[in-house]
Design an enzyme around this catalytic site. Structure first.
Site, short mmCIF file in Angstrom:
data_model
loop_
_atom_site.label_atom_id
_atom_site.label_comp_id
_atom_site.label_asym_id
_atom_site.label_seq_id
_atom_site.Cartn_x
_atom_site.Cartn_y
_atom_site.Cartn_z
N GLU A 1 0.87 -1.19 0.00
CA GLU A 1 0.00 0.00 0.00
C GLU A 1 0.90 1.23 0.00
O GLU A 1 1.75 1.37 0.87
CB GLU A 1 -0.92 -0.03 1.22
N CYS B 1 -1.79 9.21 4.00
CA CYS B 1 -1.82 8.84 2.57
C CYS B 1 -3.12 9.32 1.95
O CYS B 1 -3.19 9.55 0.75
CB CYS B 1 -1.67 7.33 2.43
P1 NAD Z 1 8.84 4.67 3.49
O1 NAD Z 1 8.58 4.01 2.18
O2 NAD Z 1 9.95 5.61 3.60
O3 NAD Z 1 9.09 3.55 4.61
C1 NAD Z 1 8.17 2.52 4.88
C2 NAD Z 1 8.88 1.37 5.56
O4 NAD Z 1 9.78 0.77 4.63
C3 NAD Z 1 9.70 1.78 6.76
O5 NAD Z 1 9.54 0.84 7.79
C4 NAD Z 1 11.12 1.76 6.22
O6 NAD Z 1 12.08 1.54 7.21
C5 NAD Z 1 11.05 0.59 5.26
N1 NAD Z 1 12.08 0.56 4.21
C6 NAD Z 1 12.74 1.60 3.65
N2 NAD Z 1 13.59 1.15 2.68
C7 NAD Z 1 13.45 -0.20 2.65
C8 NAD Z 1 14.05 -1.23 1.86
N3 NAD Z 1 14.97 -0.98 0.93
N4 NAD Z 1 13.67 -2.52 2.08
C9 NAD Z 1 12.74 -2.81 3.01
N5 NAD Z 1 12.15 -1.87 3.79
C10 NAD Z 1 12.50 -0.58 3.61
O7 NAD Z 1 7.45 5.35 3.92
P2 NAD Z 1 7.16 6.23 5.21
O8 NAD Z 1 7.82 7.55 5.07
O9 NAD Z 1 7.39 5.44 6.45
O10 NAD Z 1 5.58 6.41 5.11
C11 NAD Z 1 4.96 7.40 4.34
C12 NAD Z 1 4.43 6.84 3.05
O11 NAD Z 1 3.52 5.78 3.32
C13 NAD Z 1 3.66 7.83 2.21
O12 NAD Z 1 4.01 7.68 0.86
C14 NAD Z 1 2.21 7.44 2.44
O13 NAD Z 1 1.33 7.82 1.40
C15 NAD Z 1 2.33 5.96 2.55
N6 NAD Z 1 1.19 5.37 3.24
C16 NAD Z 1 0.29 4.67 2.51
C17 NAD Z 1 -0.82 4.12 3.12
C18 NAD Z 1 -1.84 3.35 2.32
O14 NAD Z 1 -2.67 2.69 2.91
N7 NAD Z 1 -1.79 3.40 1.01
C19 NAD Z 1 -1.01 4.29 4.48
C20 NAD Z 1 -0.05 5.02 5.21
C21 NAD Z 1 1.05 5.55 4.58
#
Ligand code: NAD
Length: 522
Positions: A292, A326
């Protein structure tokens, strides 16, 4: 473990009314309790054992940039911990998958009970760790409770007899069984609800997991893990590791991981999807990826829309939790006939918002998550202006104490402009003028995302058109585009917003199970 014999129907956890003095008092007491516990170390949990290593990172209060909220091991520096966690989960899966669904669900109901008892305390951790206002933190805790109650009930439903066509001479049944070991990778923005919902949906379905919280919100996850321990889940069912991208990467690429449940940004989600697609030596399955991702959500206001309601909806959806949802409204697309009147109202409401420390009960807008978000937001604002946008209010930030950005409205934004296309994830609203309703819908659909959207119109026909043509996973008519409730508004988006898993919906658990058909000759 005893299971409840009769389950009452799922109901959403009510939000706390902080205008009642006793509730405000309880929240203030919780904030003071948590303040006294800031800066402590929290360990990883692998196979029921607490583990820490010398390499550490800290989680900070975004609104008081030097205040340490929690201290954690950087598992990136010793990835054998990830391996051990996956092995523990693999071992635990052998027994956990045969635990009856009702018994598994009971653990979630007990987690929900403890969360209810500690509601304000859990919310207070979010106030400090991610700068949620009281109402936003309370909403997050309520949603976490909802996920436990909802997924527990859903698993019981999925474990019952499934409808298939009967034929004579055979006794046939379809059963949903779990997948295996899951990598759970949540974001920081709903650090309790999304994190615990993702983890426990997989667990209640009979899987075991390795959970890696965002390094911006590990403390609230550690508090959840304490509850997981309290309810006595068998060792290895939920493993907890803290670190950055290398830790996540090690989880995603392990051949022993059967599925990945990710919520976060588009870039990371796509990267994970790609990594997961590659089979590794020893791997005997195609990994399933539930991802997501981001949004560029729009509120469309037609010339016959109620502009008072639209202005209020836009301001709430654009600036709730500093626009870091989001589902947040980041584009306000307005028919030119009502553009000026609406803009005036939106600006007036925005300028009434109270910006301050989230520990204060009357704060509406607090800090953005970290320095990177602060810097990138200011550069997006600058880009918006360079491309012809006009700052109507806000436009600046102050990071002397914490990462505060004024709620910002940029008008005169054109379809295709950078700030009209890319997710900013901050309190920045782009206002776009449309020639008419057709044009407004075209602009609304003109991004690679498709998460949430709203339309304000008095016309049945226009609302019907939006129902058919506005291509988003969660469409709201004559109401704001944030605030999805578990069970009521199953949540997930189209296109680059993700796999449309519909969290809090009746299909959600299916993604963590596979159907097994057994046909017996009789
Ligand atoms: P992010 O993508 O920076 O990080 C998400 C997670 O991924 C974190 O736990 C991070 O440590 C991990 N991560 C980072 N690089 C990785 C890799 N190479 N391999 C594995 N894991 C890795 O996102 P964020 O800043 O934590 O969250 C904000 C984003 O989430 C926004 O884009 C928002 O729209 C989205 N979001 C979407 C929903 C939905 O339901 N669609 C809900 C909430 C947030």
């Amino acid at each position: 473990m005893q299971t409840q014999s009769v389950l009452d129907e799922f109901k959403n956890e009510p939000f706390t009314d902080y205008s009642k003095p006793e509730n405000a008092e309880a929240m203030r007491a919780a904030i003071e309790k948590v303040r006294g516990e800031l800066g402590r170390e929290h360990t990883c949990l692998v196979n029921g054992e607490r583990i820490s290593i010398d390499a550490k990172f800290k989680s900070y209060n975004p609104a008081k940039r030097d205040e340490v909220v929690g201290v954690f091991s950087v598992v990136d520096d010793d990835l054998s911990i990830v391996e051990n966690a996956i092995d523990a989960a693999t071992e635990a899966f052998n027994t956990w998958r045969f635990v009856p669904a009702a018994e598994r669900a009971e653990y979630l109901f007990r987690i929900a009970d403890i969360m209810r008892q500690r509601k304000h305390e859990l919310s207070a951790w979010m106030v400090f760790e991610v700068s949620k206002t009281w109402a936003e933190a309370d909403g997050d805790t309520a949603e976490a409770i909802d996920f436990m109650e909802f997924y527990g009930r859903e698993m019981i439903r999925w474990s019952q007899e499934q409808p298939i066509t009967k034929i004579p001479g055979e006794d046939n049944s379809l059963e949903y069984i779990p997948l295996g070991v899951g990598a759970i990778i949540p974001p920081w923005n709903f650090p309790l609800a999304i994190m615990s919902g993702m983890a426990m949906a997989a667990v209640v379905a009979g899987n075991t997991v390795v959970l890696k919280p965002s390094s911006d919100s590990p403390t609230i996850a550690a508090k959840f893990i304490e509850i997981v321990e309290e309810v006595g889940l068998p060792p290895g069912v939920v493993n907890f590791v803290t670190g950055g991208p290398p830790t996540g990467e090690a989880m995603v690429t392990s051949p022993k991981i059967r599925f990945i449940s990710f919520t976060g940004s588009k870039g990371v989600g796509l990267h994970i999807n790609e990594q997961a697609a590659k089979p590794r030596p020893g791997q005997i399955w195609i990994k399933r990826v539930v991802a997501e991702m981001g949004g560029k959500d729009a509120i469309v206001v037609a010339d016959d829309g109620d502009i008072d309601a639209a202005a209020l909806g836009a301001v709430q959806a654009a600036y709730g939790f500093q626009g870091q949802k989001c589902s947040a409204c980041s584009r306000l697309i307005v028919d030119e006939k009502v553009h000026d009147a609406l803009l005036e109202k939106v600006v007036a409401l925005t300028e009434q918002l109270n910006i301050g420390q989230p520990t204060e009960g009357d704060t509406n807008v607090a800090a953005v998550i970290n320095k990177k978000a602060f810097d990138s937001t200011l550069s997006y604002i600058q880009k918006g202006v360079e491309e012809g946008g006009e700052i109507v209010t806000g436009g600046t930030g102050d990071n002397s104490q914490g990462f505060f950005i004024l709620p910002t409205i940029i008008a005169n934004v054109q379809p295709g402009d950078t700030i009209e296309q890319e997710e900013i994830f901050a309190p920045v609203l782009a206002v776009i003028k449309a020639r008419d309703y057709d044009h407004a819908l075209e602009i609304a659909n003109g991004t690679e995302f498709g998460l949430t959207g709203s339309v304000y119109s008095a016309s049945e026909e226009r609302l019907e058109r939006a129902r058919r043509e506005f291509h988003v996973g969660n469409l709201y008519l004559n109401r704001k585009c944030t605030g999805a409730l578990v069970g009521v508004h199953p949540f997930g988006g189209f296109n680059m917003s993700g796999t449309d898993s519909k969290a809090g919906g009746r299909e959600y658990l299916l993604q963590f199970m596979q159907g097994k058909l057994v046909s017996r000759k009789v």
